[in-house]
Design a protein around this motif. Structure first.
Motif, short mmCIF file in Angstrom:
data_model
loop_
_atom_site.label_atom_id
_atom_site.label_comp_id
_atom_site.label_asym_id
_atom_site.label_seq_id
_atom_site.Cartn_x
_atom_site.Cartn_y
_atom_site.Cartn_z
N TYR A 92 3.19 -8.35 -0.64
CA TYR A 92 3.45 -7.43 0.48
C TYR A 92 4.27 -6.22 0.05
CZ TYR A 92 5.73 -5.60 4.66
OH TYR A 92 6.23 -4.77 5.63
N ALA A 93 5.18 -6.42 -0.89
CA ALA A 93 6.06 -5.33 -1.32
C ALA A 93 5.28 -4.14 -1.85
CB ALA A 93 7.03 -5.83 -2.39
N ASN A 94 4.12 -4.38 -2.44
CA ASN A 94 3.33 -3.28 -3.01
C ASN A 94 2.25 -2.77 -2.07
OD1 ASN A 94 4.75 -3.01 -5.38
ND2 ASN A 94 3.45 -4.38 -6.55
N SER A 95 2.29 -3.22 -0.81
CA SER A 95 1.34 -2.68 0.18
C SER A 95 1.64 -1.22 0.49
CB SER A 95 1.40 -3.51 1.46
OG SER A 95 2.69 -3.43 2.06
N THR A 96 2.79 -0.73 0.02
CA THR A 96 3.14 0.68 0.21
C THR A 96 2.10 1.60 -0.40
OG1 THR A 96 4.55 0.39 -1.74
CG2 THR A 96 5.64 0.39 0.40
N PHE A 97 1.46 1.17 -1.49
CA PHE A 97 0.42 2.00 -2.10
C PHE A 97 -0.71 2.25 -1.10
CE2 PHE A 97 2.54 0.39 -5.88
CZ PHE A 97 2.52 1.48 -6.73
N LEU A 98 -1.12 1.22 -0.38
CA LEU A 98 -2.18 1.37 0.61
C LEU A 98 -1.74 2.28 1.75
CD1 LEU A 98 -3.37 -2.34 0.93
CD2 LEU A 98 -4.74 -0.46 0.07
N MET A 99 -0.55 2.03 2.28
CA MET A 99 -0.08 2.79 3.45
C MET A 99 0.14 4.26 3.11
SD MET A 99 2.53 0.08 5.28
CE MET A 99 3.58 -0.17 3.83
N GLY A 100 0.74 4.52 1.95
CA GLY A 100 1.03 5.90 1.59
C GLY A 100 -0.21 6.71 1.30
N TRP A 101 -1.13 6.14 0.54
CA TRP A 101 -2.31 6.90 0.14
C TRP A 101 -3.26 7.17 1.30
CZ3 TRP A 101 -3.04 3.85 -5.06
CH2 TRP A 101 -2.20 4.42 -6.03
N THR A 102 -3.40 6.22 2.22
CA THR A 102 -4.28 6.47 3.37
C THR A 102 -3.59 7.39 4.38
OG1 THR A 102 -3.52 4.35 4.27
CG2 THR A 102 -5.64 4.37 3.20
N GLY A 103 -2.29 7.18 4.61
CA GLY A 103 -1.56 8.04 5.55
C GLY A 103 -1.56 9.49 5.11
N GLY A 104 -1.57 9.72 3.81
CA GLY A 104 -1.58 11.09 3.31
C GLY A 104 -2.82 11.85 3.70
N TYR A 105 -3.94 11.16 3.83
CA TYR A 105 -5.17 11.84 4.20
C TYR A 105 -5.13 12.33 5.64
CZ TYR A 105 -8.41 12.20 0.44
OH TYR A 105 -9.03 12.62 -0.70
N VAL A 106 -4.42 11.61 6.50
CA VAL A 106 -4.25 12.06 7.88
C VAL A 106 -3.47 13.38 7.89
CG1 VAL A 106 -3.33 11.48 10.15
CG2 VAL A 106 -4.34 9.69 8.73
N MET A 114 11.36 1.45 0.24
CA MET A 114 9.97 1.27 0.69
C MET A 114 9.52 2.44 1.56
SD MET A 114 8.31 -2.01 2.65
CE MET A 114 6.54 -2.27 2.68
N VAL A 115 10.40 2.87 2.47
CA VAL A 115 10.06 4.00 3.35
C VAL A 115 9.91 5.29 2.53
CG1 VAL A 115 10.94 5.49 5.19
CG2 VAL A 115 11.11 3.01 5.41
N LEU A 116 10.84 5.53 1.61
CA LEU A 116 10.79 6.74 0.80
C LEU A 116 9.56 6.76 -0.10
CD1 LEU A 116 14.52 7.25 -0.26
CD2 LEU A 116 13.21 8.61 1.38
N PHE A 117 9.20 5.59 -0.64
CA PHE A 117 8.04 5.51 -1.51
C PHE A 117 6.76 5.79 -0.72
CE2 PHE A 117 4.87 2.79 -3.91
CZ PHE A 117 4.71 3.71 -4.94
N THR A 118 6.65 5.19 0.47
CA THR A 118 5.48 5.44 1.31
C THR A 118 5.38 6.91 1.69
OG1 THR A 118 5.70 3.20 2.24
CG2 THR A 118 4.31 4.75 3.45
N LEU A 119 6.53 7.50 2.05
CA LEU A 119 6.55 8.93 2.42
C LEU A 119 6.20 9.80 1.22
CD1 LEU A 119 7.16 11.00 4.62
CD2 LEU A 119 9.57 10.93 3.91
N SER A 120 6.69 9.44 0.05
CA SER A 120 6.40 10.20 -1.16
C SER A 120 4.90 10.19 -1.46
CB SER A 120 7.18 9.62 -2.34
OG SER A 120 6.93 10.34 -3.52
#
Length: 588
Positions: A71-85, A247-253
């Motif tokens: 779960y800790a590395n699910s940030t890759f999924l959230m960040g990369w897809t959110g960026g397209y929005v 985790m929040v900063l990584f997702t945002l980055s």
């Protein structure tokens, strides 16, 4: 027919297709080289963008990182897809309205400054070269396994192949090649996932299989995986994250880095109209989702299959004997990406989390340390072999892995070459350069970039997806804020933009190099890359978000202390914010 022969057939057939398309769609002008002539259909452009986007990091490495970290590395999924929005809503249509070839074009004209253009070129090249290092790392992993050669040899083969068709075709050739590559990689990713999901859960949709019952044990698959890894000293696969800030900063980055990546942004200049740019981003998100919804299931099932291969009777029973290890381990050992060391001389393979908290249990079982080292980047490619799937499936995923790595590498090389030839040479050094000279300069810069990326790819600063995350951090700290302020603020002037980009870029690079080595050269780091050394617990992978805050702050502060933006530039900003009536992408 041997597995090696099958691999060659699949990879050879896919490469023949790519080279044929590259030759058929060869660029004959700078407009075709940079933006494919500006007439690509939104659906096709969305598919090409998805292939451009779903790199070695997505196809090869992301599932490996999720498999290792849960779960800790699910940030890759959230960040990369959110960026397209963000990209679809905040940048794509406005940049398309502006109608220039490249990101430095926009920044140079919007901030009416040659210096701003040059700083944007530097930011673009640094982010793109870092990104290419990750692609070449992943391509080296794929080539080394399926050509059964050593990892560095595979890396050099990958460099030659990607250079050939990127240089030949330009954006026109790359666009049509990437459409074919998307079809190859999505089929290659999905078919093994369906097989393995049916094998483990009797459910043919992997995303649903992830939350279904594990057939052999009768437990939910994730609960079974938690139990297995816990018994071997690893933290639960579904365990929560301790450092929420990181985790929040990584997702945002990752999100704002996605929206600032030059090789993705340049794709929106290849469509005829502003509305098409928005549609392209939407279609790209649909095509990306097909893989991203499958990746968590692939990761979880690969981790469970790996553990049960080593401990066929369960984690509390005896592990397999090294002499009886499966053929797939023997094959990957040839690449150097799986290593075994018999530390207690019992001839068996001990694979566990060798940490102080597990020492007592390990000692009681007669273990003297973890004996198997598995590179995370191999899990997706090895998954069909671990699950004993048919040989043709293994050949298919070989072709898909190479398509993913090479498609993005080609797009990045194009972004680098356009920055050097179009923005640096034509825009600043020699405005009178001929079109033929500009194309030659673009191709030479591609060659230099791939040499640098190949060299650094032999000693990368992390796994493929981690290296790519660094590139996103650099783009987030330098390019994204400049684009946002250029579109939505009439107050930010040239001095503010330049100061902001430099502040964001330098602060982020210094922080990254402190922990990962100067210019990623091994053993030049000043501090060990461990959480106890991080400033306020912020990982180098996450600092891009803070770099963006520094960029915005410095830019607005300097702008408020200096002269106002010229009236004609304010009118330009006003016109760009109403994305109607854009013409084709134009040169200076």
């Amino acid at each position: 027919m041997s597995q090696f022969t099958i691999n060659l057939l699949f990879v050879g057939a896919s490469f023949a297709l790519y080279f044929g398309i590259a030759i058929w769609a060869r660029a004959g002008s700078t407009k075709e080289f940079y933006v494919a002539g500006g007439g690509v259909h939104p659906v096709m452009n969305g598919m090409a963008t998805a292939a451009d986007w779903m790199s070695a990091a997505s196809f090869i490495s992301m599932a490996g990182l999720i498999a290792a970290g849960g779960y800790a590395n699910s940030t890759f999924l959230m960040g990369w897809t959110g960026g397209y929005v963000l990209l679809a809503m905040l940048l794509a249509p406005y940049l398309r309205k502006f109608g220039k070839f490249t990101v430095p074009d926009f920044i140079g004209d919007r901030f009416y400054s040659r210096t701003a253009r040059l700083v944007a070129v530097a930011c673009l090249i640094i982010a793109s070269v870092t990104y290419v290092i990750g692609q070449m790392t992943g391509a080296g992993v794929a080539f080394s396994r399926f050509l059964e050669v050593e990892n560095n040899t595979g890396l050099m083969i990958a460099a030659v192949v990607v250079f050939f068709y990127a240089v030949l075709g330009g954006m026109k050739g790359i666009t049509y090649t990437q459409v074919a590559q998307y079809c190859v990689l999505i089929v290659a990713y999905t078919i093994p996932a369906v097989f393995i999901s049916l094998q483990l859960t009797d459910t043919f949709i992997p995303a649903i299989g992830l939350f279904s019952e594990h057939t052999q044990s009768g437990m939910p698959l994730l609960a079974k995986l938690d139990e297995v890894v816990r018994e071997l000293g690893f933290r639960d696969y579904t365990a929560d994250v301790d450092n929420k800030l990181n985790m929040v900063l990584f997702t945002l980055s990752l999100m704002i880095g996605t929206a600032g990546l030059p090789h993705v942004i340049i794709r929106f200049f290849t469509v005829p109209k502003v509305a098409d740019a928005r549609w392209s981003a939407g279609w790209a998100l649909v095509f990306i989702a097909l893989l991203y919804l499958t990746a968590p299931a692939v990761a979880s099932m690969a981790r469970l299959n790996l553990m049960t291969t080593i401990y066929p009777e369960g984690p509390t029973s005896e592990s397999i004997e090294y002499a009886e290890r499966p053929d797939w381990i023997k094959t990957w050992e040839q690449t150097g990406l799986i290593k075994y060391e018999d530390k207690n001389n019992d001839g068996r393979v001990q694979f566990y989390n060798d940490t102080p908290s597990f020492n007592d249990e390990a000692t009681a079982r007669g273990w003297a340390g973890n004996e198997l080292t598995v590179n995370r980047d191999i899990l997706v490619l090895a998954n069909p072999e671990i699950a004993n799937l048919p040989s043709w499936v293994i050949g298919l995923i070989a072709a898909g892995g190479l398509a993913a790595a090479l498609s993005t590498a080609a797009g990045l090389l194009l972004a680098i070459s356009s920055a050097v030839s179009h923005d640096l040479i034509k825009g600043s050094i020699n405005p009178d350069i001929t079109e033929k000279g500009e194309l030659l300069a673009a191709r030479i810069s591609m060659f230099v970039a791939i040499i640098v990326a190949t060299y650094l790819g032999m000693n990368p600063p992390g796994f493929a997806a981690q290296v790519v995350a660094l590139a996103f951090g650099i783009a987030a700290a330098s390019i994204f804020p400049a684009l946002m302020m250029g579109i939505f603020s009439k107050r930010v002037n040239s001095k503010g933009a330049v100061a902001g980009m430099l502040a964001g870029l330098i602060s982020t690079l210094v922080y990254i190099f402190t922990y990962l080595g100067w210019f990623f050269i091994p053993e030049t780091n000043m501090l060990a890359n461990t959480p106890d050394n991080w400033l306020f617990g912020v990982s180098p992978l996450s600092f891009g978000a803070l770099g963006a805050v520094i960029n915005f702050t410095v830019a607005f502060t300097v702008s408020n202390m200096t002269e106002d933006v010229p009236e004609e530039i304010q009118e330009l900003v006003e016109s760009v914010r109403y994305p109607k009536g854009a013409g084709g992408a134009v040169d200076h």
